[in-house]
Design a protein around this motif. Structure first.
Motif, PDB file in Angstrom:
ATOM      1  N   LEU A   1       0.826  -1.204   0.000  1.00  0.00           N
ATOM      2  CA  LEU A   1       0.000   0.000   0.000  1.00  0.00           C
ATOM      3  C   LEU A   1       0.863   1.257   0.000  1.00  0.00           C
ATOM      4  CD1 LEU A   1      -2.539  -1.021   2.809  1.00  0.00           C
ATOM      5  CD2 LEU A   1      -2.962  -1.104   0.347  1.00  0.00           C
ATOM      6  N   THR A   2       0.239   2.389  -0.319  1.00  0.00           N
ATOM      7  CA  THR A   2       0.847   3.706  -0.148  1.00  0.00           C
ATOM      8  C   THR A   2      -0.143   4.572   0.625  1.00  0.00           C
ATOM      9  OG1 THR A   2      -0.085   4.775  -2.122  1.00  0.00           O
ATOM     10  CG2 THR A   2       1.922   3.433  -2.425  1.00  0.00           C
ATOM     11  N   LYS A   3       0.286   5.768   0.966  1.00  0.00           N
ATOM     12  CA  LYS A   3      -0.611   6.684   1.679  1.00  0.00           C
ATOM     13  C   LYS A   3      -1.841   7.039   0.851  1.00  0.00           C
ATOM     14  CE  LYS A   3       2.917   8.875   4.608  1.00  0.00           C
ATOM     15  NZ  LYS A   3       3.726  10.109   4.826  1.00  0.00           N
ATOM     16  N   LYS A   4      -1.721   6.952  -0.455  1.00  0.00           N
ATOM     17  CA  LYS A   4      -2.865   7.260  -1.320  1.00  0.00           C
ATOM     18  C   LYS A   4      -3.968   6.204  -1.211  1.00  0.00           C
ATOM     19  CE  LYS A   4      -0.238   9.921  -4.738  1.00  0.00           C
ATOM     20  NZ  LYS A   4       0.179  10.017  -6.171  1.00  0.00           N
ATOM     21  N   ASP A   5      -3.632   5.053  -0.651  1.00  0.00           N
ATOM     22  CA  ASP A   5      -4.608   3.972  -0.515  1.00  0.00           C
ATOM     23  C   ASP A   5      -5.427   4.062   0.765  1.00  0.00           C
ATOM     24  OD1 ASP A   5      -3.961   2.481  -2.919  1.00  0.00           O
ATOM     25  OD2 ASP A   5      -2.066   1.973  -1.933  1.00  0.00           O
ATOM     26  N   ILE A   6      -5.117   5.022   1.617  1.00  0.00           N
ATOM     27  CA  ILE A   6      -5.864   5.174   2.864  1.00  0.00           C
ATOM     28  C   ILE A   6      -7.182   5.887   2.568  1.00  0.00           C
ATOM     29  CG2 ILE A   6      -5.869   6.150   5.182  1.00  0.00           C
ATOM     30  CD1 ILE A   6      -3.888   3.841   4.735  1.00  0.00           C
ATOM     31  N   ASP A   7      -8.297   5.249   2.952  1.00  0.00           N
ATOM     32  CA  ASP A   7      -9.630   5.787   2.679  1.00  0.00           C
ATOM     33  C   ASP A   7     -10.144   6.698   3.787  1.00  0.00           C
ATOM     34  OD1 ASP A   7     -10.212   4.191   0.198  1.00  0.00           O
ATOM     35  OD2 ASP A   7      -9.928   2.535   1.604  1.00  0.00           O
TER      36      ASP A   7
ATOM     37  N   ASP B   1       8.388  20.233  -1.889  1.00  0.00           N
ATOM     38  CA  ASP B   1       8.855  21.491  -2.506  1.00  0.00           C
ATOM     39  C   ASP B   1       8.641  22.676  -1.569  1.00  0.00           C
ATOM     40  OD1 ASP B   1       9.542  20.111  -4.858  1.00  0.00           O
ATOM     41  OD2 ASP B   1       7.511  20.333  -5.657  1.00  0.00           O
ATOM     42  N   GLY B   2       8.913  22.445  -0.303  1.00  0.00           N
ATOM     43  CA  GLY B   2       8.824  23.519   0.684  1.00  0.00           C
ATOM     44  C   GLY B   2       7.417  23.872   1.118  1.00  0.00           C
ATOM     45  N   LYS B   3       6.405  23.119   0.653  1.00  0.00           N
ATOM     46  CA  LYS B   3       5.010  23.398   1.013  1.00  0.00           C
ATOM     47  C   LYS B   3       4.397  22.204   1.734  1.00  0.00           C
ATOM     48  CE  LYS B   3       4.142  26.482  -2.930  1.00  0.00           C
ATOM     49  NZ  LYS B   3       3.260  26.738  -4.108  1.00  0.00           N
ATOM     50  N   TYR B   4       3.456  22.530   2.634  1.00  0.00           N
ATOM     51  CA  TYR B   4       2.750  21.461   3.342  1.00  0.00           C
ATOM     52  C   TYR B   4       1.637  20.915   2.462  1.00  0.00           C
ATOM     53  CZ  TYR B   4       5.196  22.932   7.550  1.00  0.00           C
ATOM     54  OH  TYR B   4       6.169  23.231   8.464  1.00  0.00           O
ATOM     55  N   ILE B   5       1.582  19.594   2.360  1.00  0.00           N
ATOM     56  CA  ILE B   5       0.548  18.922   1.584  1.00  0.00           C
ATOM     57  C   ILE B   5      -0.079  17.825   2.439  1.00  0.00           C
ATOM     58  CG2 ILE B   5       1.719  19.365  -0.607  1.00  0.00           C
ATOM     59  CD1 ILE B   5       2.571  16.360  -0.541  1.00  0.00           C
ATOM     60  N   SER B   6      -1.248  17.380   2.052  1.00  0.00           N
ATOM     61  CA  SER B   6      -1.901  16.285   2.765  1.00  0.00           C
ATOM     62  C   SER B   6      -1.109  14.995   2.571  1.00  0.00           C
ATOM     63  CB  SER B   6      -3.327  16.092   2.258  1.00  0.00           C
ATOM     64  OG  SER B   6      -3.907  14.937   2.837  1.00  0.00           O
ATOM     65  N   ALA B   7      -0.852  14.301   3.672  1.00  0.00           N
ATOM     66  CA  ALA B   7      -0.135  13.032   3.582  1.00  0.00           C
ATOM     67  C   ALA B   7      -1.028  11.913   3.070  1.00  0.00           C
ATOM     68  CB  ALA B   7       0.422  12.654   4.955  1.00  0.00           C
ATOM     69  N   PHE B   8      -2.336  12.065   3.269  1.00  0.00           N
ATOM     70  CA  PHE B   8      -3.308  11.053   2.854  1.00  0.00           C
ATOM     71  C   PHE B   8      -4.351  11.722   1.959  1.00  0.00           C
ATOM     72  CE2 PHE B   8      -1.700  10.124   7.124  1.00  0.00           C
ATOM     73  CZ  PHE B   8      -1.092   8.897   6.905  1.00  0.00           C
ATOM     74  N   PRO B   9      -3.982  12.017   0.720  1.00  0.00           N
ATOM     75  CA  PRO B   9      -4.795  12.892  -0.134  1.00  0.00           C
ATOM     76  C   PRO B   9      -6.165  12.345  -0.503  1.00  0.00           C
ATOM     77  CG  PRO B   9      -3.049  11.849  -1.404  1.00  0.00           C
ATOM     78  CD  PRO B   9      -2.759  11.551   0.028  1.00  0.00           C
ATOM     79  N   ASN B  10      -6.368  11.039  -0.406  1.00  0.00           N
ATOM     80  CA  ASN B  10      -7.651  10.460  -0.802  1.00  0.00           C
ATOM     81  C   ASN B  10      -8.528  10.060   0.377  1.00  0.00           C
ATOM     82  OD1 ASN B  10      -6.948  10.603  -3.595  1.00  0.00           O
ATOM     83  ND2 ASN B  10      -5.686   8.770  -3.340  1.00  0.00           N
ATOM     84  N   ALA B  11      -8.120  10.453   1.567  1.00  0.00           N
ATOM     85  CA  ALA B  11      -8.824  10.026   2.773  1.00  0.00           C
ATOM     86  C   ALA B  11      -9.780  11.082   3.305  1.00  0.00           C
ATOM     87  CB  ALA B  11      -7.822   9.668   3.868  1.00  0.00           C
ATOM     88  N   VAL B  12     -10.860  10.616   3.903  1.00  0.00           N
ATOM     89  CA  VAL B  12     -11.689  11.469   4.754  1.00  0.00           C
ATOM     90  C   VAL B  12     -11.080  11.416   6.143  1.00  0.00           C
ATOM     91  CG1 VAL B  12     -13.974  11.855   5.731  1.00  0.00           C
ATOM     92  CG2 VAL B  12     -13.752  10.963   3.406  1.00  0.00           C
ATOM     93  N   ILE B  13     -10.907  12.570   6.767  1.00  0.00           N
ATOM     94  CA  ILE B  13     -10.287  12.648   8.092  1.00  0.00           C
ATOM     95  C   ILE B  13     -11.369  13.012   9.101  1.00  0.00           C
ATOM     96  CG2 ILE B  13      -8.549  13.796   9.510  1.00  0.00           C
ATOM     97  CD1 ILE B  13      -7.026  14.374   6.858  1.00  0.00           C
ATOM     98  N   TYR B  14     -11.567  12.143  10.083  1.00  0.00           N
ATOM     99  CA  TYR B  14     -12.625  12.336  11.066  1.00  0.00           C
ATOM    100  C   TYR B  14     -12.064  12.766  12.414  1.00  0.00           C
ATOM    101  CZ  TYR B  14     -15.566   9.619   7.839  1.00  0.00           C
ATOM    102  OH  TYR B  14     -16.257   9.166   6.750  1.00  0.00           O
TER     103      TYR B  14
END
Length: 285
Positions: free
Chosen positions: A99-105, A125-138
């Motif tokens: 798996l990768t972080k993109k697989d976290i739902d 690239d010096g910017k903060y991005i979501s580590a789990f871009p495809n996940a809903v965070i509760y």
């Protein structure tokens, strides 16, 4: 990586890093001669606290409980002050599972203190991005509101770097929320005003993640609460309710912070009758 099968859910503990925090703060008013019999302490009076997310899978979705401390996110001063001797290697843990972080739902956050939430974002690239871009965070509404508008005390643990990049992914709740079948978040307060615990039910089996109301097995005593707790009397009341409930149901208690155990079952007297121990050869600190 340790695993536990719980009904249709498979739990796997990932490597999210480690902190070493002051033992006195972690056990509050409890005298050191008492708590040090139950949990190892070093010469600096620090105790080891893992920050290891738990991956929950049912063949349909990948759910992460907590997010670890991330990687490359702390200054030298912070590394020293928080006793961080190992940063997160969640990417490597997930890779071992294909798996990768993109697989976290879904990412389930009991609360948003830095040692739980710093792993929610990465730097690219010096910017903060979501580590789990495809996940809903509760997380609870109370917690999310304070995360973005901390008070003079909580601003030391609620960091904008941990929430600004994930705002569009966050879904909040009040009271209770079922995030998956038989997988419930319950807002308790106590450790923080918005703190939640997790209750899982599969048939006649039960599992509880008390989060920082009971960060380690050594905090099983309902009166042993943290000096970090914002509302300690609430912590005591909720511990009394849910630890008693868990013992009656012979529930598994699972941990994010414990350096020795991933999961335990207690008898009514508080003795461990079954456990899954952490393989300390896997996570060196």
């Amino acid at each position: 990586m340790e695993k536990l099968q719980f009904g249709s859910y498979s739990l796997t503990w990932l490597n999210g890093g480690v902190t070493n925090m002051d033992g006195g703060a972690m056990f509050g008013v409890v005298p050191k001669p008492l708590w040090s019999k139950k949990y190892k302490v070093n010469e600096k009076n620090q105790i080891e606290l893992r920050t290891d997310p738990i991956l929950v899978q049912d063949g349909k979705q990948n759910i992460l409980i907590e997010a670890g401390i991330g990687n490359g996110r702390f200054s030298e001063k912070q590394l020293r002050n928080y006793g961080i001797t190992e940063e997160s290697s969640i990417d490597q843990s997930l890779a071992q599972l294909g798996l990768t972080k993109k697989d976290i739902d879904k990412v389930v956050m009991t609360h948003m203190h830095f040692d739980h939430a710093t792993g929610l974002t990465d730097i690219e690239d010096g910017k903060y991005i979501s580590a789990f871009p495809n996940a809903v965070i509760y997380t609870s509404k109370v917690e999310w509101d304070e995360m973005r508008n901390p008070n003079i005390r909580s601003r030391n643990t609620y960091w904008k770097e941990n929430w600004e990049a994930i705002g569009q992914q966050v879904e909040t709740f009040e009271g209770e929320l079922e995030v998956a079948p038989g997988f419930k978040m319950i807002h308790t307060g106590g450790h923080s005003d918005g703190h939640s615990i997790l209750l899982l039910e599969q048939g006649d089996e039960f599992m509880i993640h008390m989060a920082d109301l009971m960060p380690t097995h050594a905090h099983e005593n309902v009166l042993w609460v943290l000096a970090y707790d914002d509302y300690p009397m609430t912590s005591i009341a909720k511990k009394q309710k849910y630890i008693t409930y868990g013992k009656e149901k012979q529930a598994w208690f699972i941990f994010y912070h414990d350096s020795d155990y991933r999961a335990v079952r207690f008898n009514p007297s508080g003795e461990i009758i079954e456990s899954i121990k952490r393989d300390k050869g896997q996570n060196k600190s």
